[in-house]
Design a protein around this motif. Structure first.
Motif, PDB file in Angstrom:
ATOM      1  N   ILE A 103      23.789  10.639  28.713  1.00  0.00           N
ATOM      2  CA  ILE A 103      22.464  10.020  28.852  1.00  0.00           C
ATOM      3  C   ILE A 103      21.847  10.335  30.213  1.00  0.00           C
ATOM      4  CG2 ILE A 103      21.221   7.802  28.925  1.00  0.00           C
ATOM      5  CD1 ILE A 103      22.286   8.590  26.096  1.00  0.00           C
ATOM      6  N   ASP A 104      22.625  10.146  31.279  1.00  0.00           N
ATOM      7  CA  ASP A 104      22.062  10.216  32.641  1.00  0.00           C
ATOM      8  C   ASP A 104      21.951  11.644  33.174  1.00  0.00           C
ATOM      9  OD1 ASP A 104      21.999   7.464  32.569  1.00  0.00           O
ATOM     10  OD2 ASP A 104      23.939   7.234  33.552  1.00  0.00           O
ATOM     11  N   ILE A 105      22.940  12.470  32.872  1.00  0.00           N
ATOM     12  CA  ILE A 105      22.976  13.817  33.475  1.00  0.00           C
ATOM     13  C   ILE A 105      22.453  14.865  32.492  1.00  0.00           C
ATOM     14  CG2 ILE A 105      24.497  15.613  34.417  1.00  0.00           C
ATOM     15  CD1 ILE A 105      26.232  13.215  35.490  1.00  0.00           C
ATOM     16  N   ASP A 106      22.995  14.851  31.253  1.00  0.00           N
ATOM     17  CA  ASP A 106      22.574  15.861  30.271  1.00  0.00           C
ATOM     18  C   ASP A 106      21.234  15.521  29.634  1.00  0.00           C
ATOM     19  OD1 ASP A 106      25.038  17.518  30.356  1.00  0.00           O
ATOM     20  OD2 ASP A 106      25.964  15.671  29.627  1.00  0.00           O
ATOM     21  N   LYS A 107      20.879  14.232  29.653  1.00  0.00           N
ATOM     22  CA  LYS A 107      19.602  13.770  29.070  1.00  0.00           C
ATOM     23  C   LYS A 107      19.443  14.263  27.624  1.00  0.00           C
ATOM     24  CE  LYS A 107      17.382  13.119  33.528  1.00  0.00           C
ATOM     25  NZ  LYS A 107      18.161  11.901  33.738  1.00  0.00           N
ATOM     26  N   VAL A 108      20.442  13.917  26.793  1.00  0.00           N
ATOM     27  CA  VAL A 108      20.441  14.386  25.399  1.00  0.00           C
ATOM     28  C   VAL A 108      19.377  13.656  24.575  1.00  0.00           C
ATOM     29  CG1 VAL A 108      22.881  15.038  25.475  1.00  0.00           C
ATOM     30  CG2 VAL A 108      22.255  12.733  24.708  1.00  0.00           C
ATOM     31  N   ASP A 109      18.942  14.317  23.499  1.00  0.00           N
ATOM     32  CA  ASP A 109      17.951  13.740  22.586  1.00  0.00           C
ATOM     33  C   ASP A 109      18.619  12.902  21.498  1.00  0.00           C
ATOM     34  OD1 ASP A 109      15.385  15.175  23.456  1.00  0.00           O
ATOM     35  OD2 ASP A 109      16.829  16.809  23.266  1.00  0.00           O
ATOM     36  N   LEU A 110      19.911  13.151  21.269  1.00  0.00           N
ATOM     37  CA  LEU A 110      20.652  12.486  20.197  1.00  0.00           C
ATOM     38  C   LEU A 110      22.106  12.367  20.612  1.00  0.00           C
ATOM     39  CD1 LEU A 110      21.100  11.676  17.109  1.00  0.00           C
ATOM     40  CD2 LEU A 110      21.543  14.116  16.720  1.00  0.00           C
ATOM     41  N   VAL A 111      22.727  11.215  20.317  1.00  0.00           N
ATOM     42  CA  VAL A 111      24.179  11.051  20.508  1.00  0.00           C
ATOM     43  C   VAL A 111      24.807  10.894  19.129  1.00  0.00           C
ATOM     44  CG1 VAL A 111      26.022   9.627  21.497  1.00  0.00           C
ATOM     45  CG2 VAL A 111      23.901   9.977  22.777  1.00  0.00           C
ATOM     46  N   VAL A 112      25.934  11.593  18.920  1.00  0.00           N
ATOM     47  CA  VAL A 112      26.651  11.546  17.644  1.00  0.00           C
ATOM     48  C   VAL A 112      28.122  11.297  17.933  1.00  0.00           C
ATOM     49  CG1 VAL A 112      27.281  12.885  15.585  1.00  0.00           C
ATOM     50  CG2 VAL A 112      25.049  13.226  16.618  1.00  0.00           C
ATOM     51  N   GLY A 113      28.811  10.612  16.997  1.00  0.00           N
ATOM     52  CA  GLY A 113      30.271  10.564  17.077  1.00  0.00           C
ATOM     53  C   GLY A 113      30.878   9.207  17.323  1.00  0.00           C
ATOM     54  N   GLY A 114      32.174   9.243  17.692  1.00  0.00           N
ATOM     55  CA  GLY A 114      32.985   8.036  17.818  1.00  0.00           C
ATOM     56  C   GLY A 114      33.689   7.764  16.497  1.00  0.00           C
ATOM     57  N   ILE A 115      34.960   7.358  16.551  1.00  0.00           N
ATOM     58  CA  ILE A 115      35.701   7.088  15.311  1.00  0.00           C
ATOM     59  C   ILE A 115      35.962   5.589  15.164  1.00  0.00           C
ATOM     60  CG2 ILE A 115      37.834   7.524  14.021  1.00  0.00           C
ATOM     61  CD1 ILE A 115      37.825  10.384  15.136  1.00  0.00           C
ATOM     62  N   TYR A 116      36.809   5.026  16.024  1.00  0.00           N
ATOM     63  CA  TYR A 116      37.039   3.574  15.940  1.00  0.00           C
ATOM     64  C   TYR A 116      35.729   2.810  16.120  1.00  0.00           C
ATOM     65  CZ  TYR A 116      42.151   4.184  16.681  1.00  0.00           C
ATOM     66  OH  TYR A 116      43.477   4.519  16.576  1.00  0.00           O
ATOM     67  N   SER A 117      35.639   1.641  15.493  1.00  0.00           N
ATOM     68  CA  SER A 117      34.447   0.801  15.671  1.00  0.00           C
ATOM     69  C   SER A 117      34.312   0.327  17.113  1.00  0.00           C
ATOM     70  CB  SER A 117      34.510  -0.405  14.734  1.00  0.00           C
ATOM     71  OG  SER A 117      34.275   0.025  13.415  1.00  0.00           O
ATOM     72  N   SER A 118      35.454   0.122  17.772  1.00  0.00           N
ATOM     73  CA  SER A 118      35.408  -0.283  19.184  1.00  0.00           C
ATOM     74  C   SER A 118      34.810   0.842  20.035  1.00  0.00           C
ATOM     75  CB  SER A 118      36.810  -0.650  19.675  1.00  0.00           C
ATOM     76  OG  SER A 118      37.757   0.306  19.229  1.00  0.00           O
ATOM     77  N   THR A 119      35.050   2.091  19.636  1.00  0.00           N
ATOM     78  CA  THR A 119      34.440   3.234  20.331  1.00  0.00           C
ATOM     79  C   THR A 119      32.943   3.271  20.070  1.00  0.00           C
ATOM     80  OG1 THR A 119      36.509   4.448  20.029  1.00  0.00           O
ATOM     81  CG2 THR A 119      34.590   5.742  20.665  1.00  0.00           C
ATOM     82  N   ARG A 120      32.541   2.966  18.817  1.00  0.00           N
ATOM     83  CA  ARG A 120      31.105   2.908  18.513  1.00  0.00           C
ATOM     84  C   ARG A 120      30.411   1.914  19.443  1.00  0.00           C
ATOM     85  NH1 ARG A 120      31.326   0.366  14.104  1.00  0.00           N
ATOM     86  NH2 ARG A 120      30.302  -1.600  14.570  1.00  0.00           N
ATOM     87  N   LEU A 121      31.021   0.758  19.637  1.00  0.00           N
ATOM     88  CA  LEU A 121      30.398  -0.264  20.481  1.00  0.00           C
ATOM     89  C   LEU A 121      30.326   0.191  21.932  1.00  0.00           C
ATOM     90  CD1 LEU A 121      31.970  -3.470  18.866  1.00  0.00           C
ATOM     91  CD2 LEU A 121      29.711  -2.470  18.460  1.00  0.00           C
ATOM     92  N   ALA A 122      31.343   0.959  22.386  1.00  0.00           N
ATOM     93  CA  ALA A 122      31.329   1.496  23.757  1.00  0.00           C
ATOM     94  C   ALA A 122      30.204   2.530  23.912  1.00  0.00           C
ATOM     95  CB  ALA A 122      32.684   2.129  24.076  1.00  0.00           C
TER      96      ALA A 122
END
Length: 377
Positions: A69-88
């Motif tokens: 978010i801060d350095i690459d300034k992406v337009d979209l974030v994808v991924g994460g497997i565990y639900s706890s990772t999704r929340l992170a």
């Protein structure tokens, strides 16, 4: 003309207990982004994929998402497997970064945020069709729920218990263990003593292998016991001796044995490009990644811009006429996908489809403030 790349940030578990899944997710996403660029990019701009290793750790996933978010300034974030990772990931990408996030894994449902779309199956697509079918076809009524102690097992078990009871069955045991638990001697004794006919398993790696080993050695399968594990796919024949999961039932949106020309061709292309690497499967979230990238690509083309709110409006009704497992479409207002589902059973070291359930709705709650996105800046 703006030739600045459009950027996708991918959090993939390249190391840690889920690397056998995360590597496949990164492989497939790389292949799909290369496909887009081979056709001239999106809106005449190249697409750049920035892959970060989530290391199967919430704190690492959170820190790597902050970088996206801060350095690459992406337009979209994808991924994460565990639900706890999704929340992170959500805490950095969505809550702080106000960036579009697509979560690709089968999960417990109930994610309800205007900036998040989910492209994997939810309980209405796995538990709700599978359990009644199993109870009817086997006569089993007594269920035991051994579980990892985090959000996905708790909510999946709630759904499973509701369906079991609605169909005249009973829950004879429900236990939760820290993710790093590897000693299941006592639990297996409880299962054997409880008269359980079905083990509905939500224990995950690294505890999964010792649990299945103990259950097998105790003779659960020999006495006619059935195992359900909704996330099991072809990967698990490399993790667990096949006799320990012979007869196990799973319910996913794709299996490699599906006689579908599109899925077969995609699988061949993947194997040619990544020989000997992690496998393209549904449980890993590969199919969810496929839907995420292709639906997002369609939404950007329809919107004619990567501006977040315009893409979200288009993504809300995105459709794919083909994909691994069949066509898929976003249910407007729900940010979840209607997709084909299949019940499969482990037989002699491979998954055989025993029931094609056809397209199933996610039945998730509609977002109340669907397009008042100005409120969420």
């Amino acid at each position: 003309m703006d030739l600045k790349p459009i950027k996708i940030g991918l959090i993939a578990e390249l190391t840690g207990p889920l690397s056998f899944m995360g590597i496949a997710n990164a492989n497939l996403t790389t292949m799909l982004v290369d496909d887009i660029n081979a056709k001239g990019g999106l809106l005449g701009r190249p697409v750049k994929l920035v892959v970060e290793d989530g290391e199967t750790s919430e704190s690492v996933a959170k820190a790597r998402t902050a970088k996206l978010i801060d350095i690459d300034k992406v337009d979209l974030v994808v991924g994460g497997i565990y639900s706890s990772t999704r929340l992170a990931i959500k805490s950095e990408a969505v809550s702080r970064g106000r960036t579009l996030y697509i979560y690709t894994e089968q999960y417990e449902g109930q994610e309800n945020d205007p900036l998040i779309f989910c492209t994997g199956p939810v309980p209405a697509q796995q538990v709700e069709p599978l359990i009644p079918w199993l109870m009817k076809s086997t006569g089993a009524k007594k269920f035991y729920l051994p579980s990892a102690d985090y959000i996905w097992p708790h909510l999946l078990n709630k759904a499973a218990s509701r369906v079991v009871r609605a169909n005249g069955g009973e829950i004879v045991g429900e236990e939760y263990f820290p993710l790093d638990t590897v000693d299941f001697q006592r639990t297996v004794q409880h299962i054997m003593a409880s008269g359980a006919e079905v083990v509905f398993n939500t224990i995950v790696p690294p505890g999964l292998t010792p649990f299945l080993d103990k259950l097998h050695k105790a003779g659960f399968g020999k006495r006619g016991g059935k195992i359900i594990c909704t996330y099991f796919d072809e990967n698990f024949f490399n993790l667990v001796p096949s006799e320990q999961i012979e007869g196990l039932y799973s319910c996913l949106d794709y299996y490699q044995e599906l006689d579908d020309p599109f899925g077969r061709a995609l699988l061949c292309r993947y194997r040619d490009r990544f020989p000997g690497s992690a496998m393209l499967t549904a449980g890993s979230g590969c199919t969810g990644h496929y839907r995420a990238i292709k639906m997002w690509e369609a939404a950007v083309n329809e919107a004619g811009t990567v501006e977040r709110d315009a893409v979200i409006r288009a993504l809300d009704h995105a459709k794919l006429s083909e994909g691994p497992g069949g066509p898929a479409e976003m249910v407007p207002g729900q940010h979840h996908v209607r997709m084909n589902m299949y019940i499969a059973q482990a037989q002699s070291g491979r998954f055989r489809i025993v029931k094609n359930l056809g397209p199933i709705d996610p039945n998730e709650r509609a977002l109340s403030d669907e397009f008042q996105l100005s409120n969420v800046r």
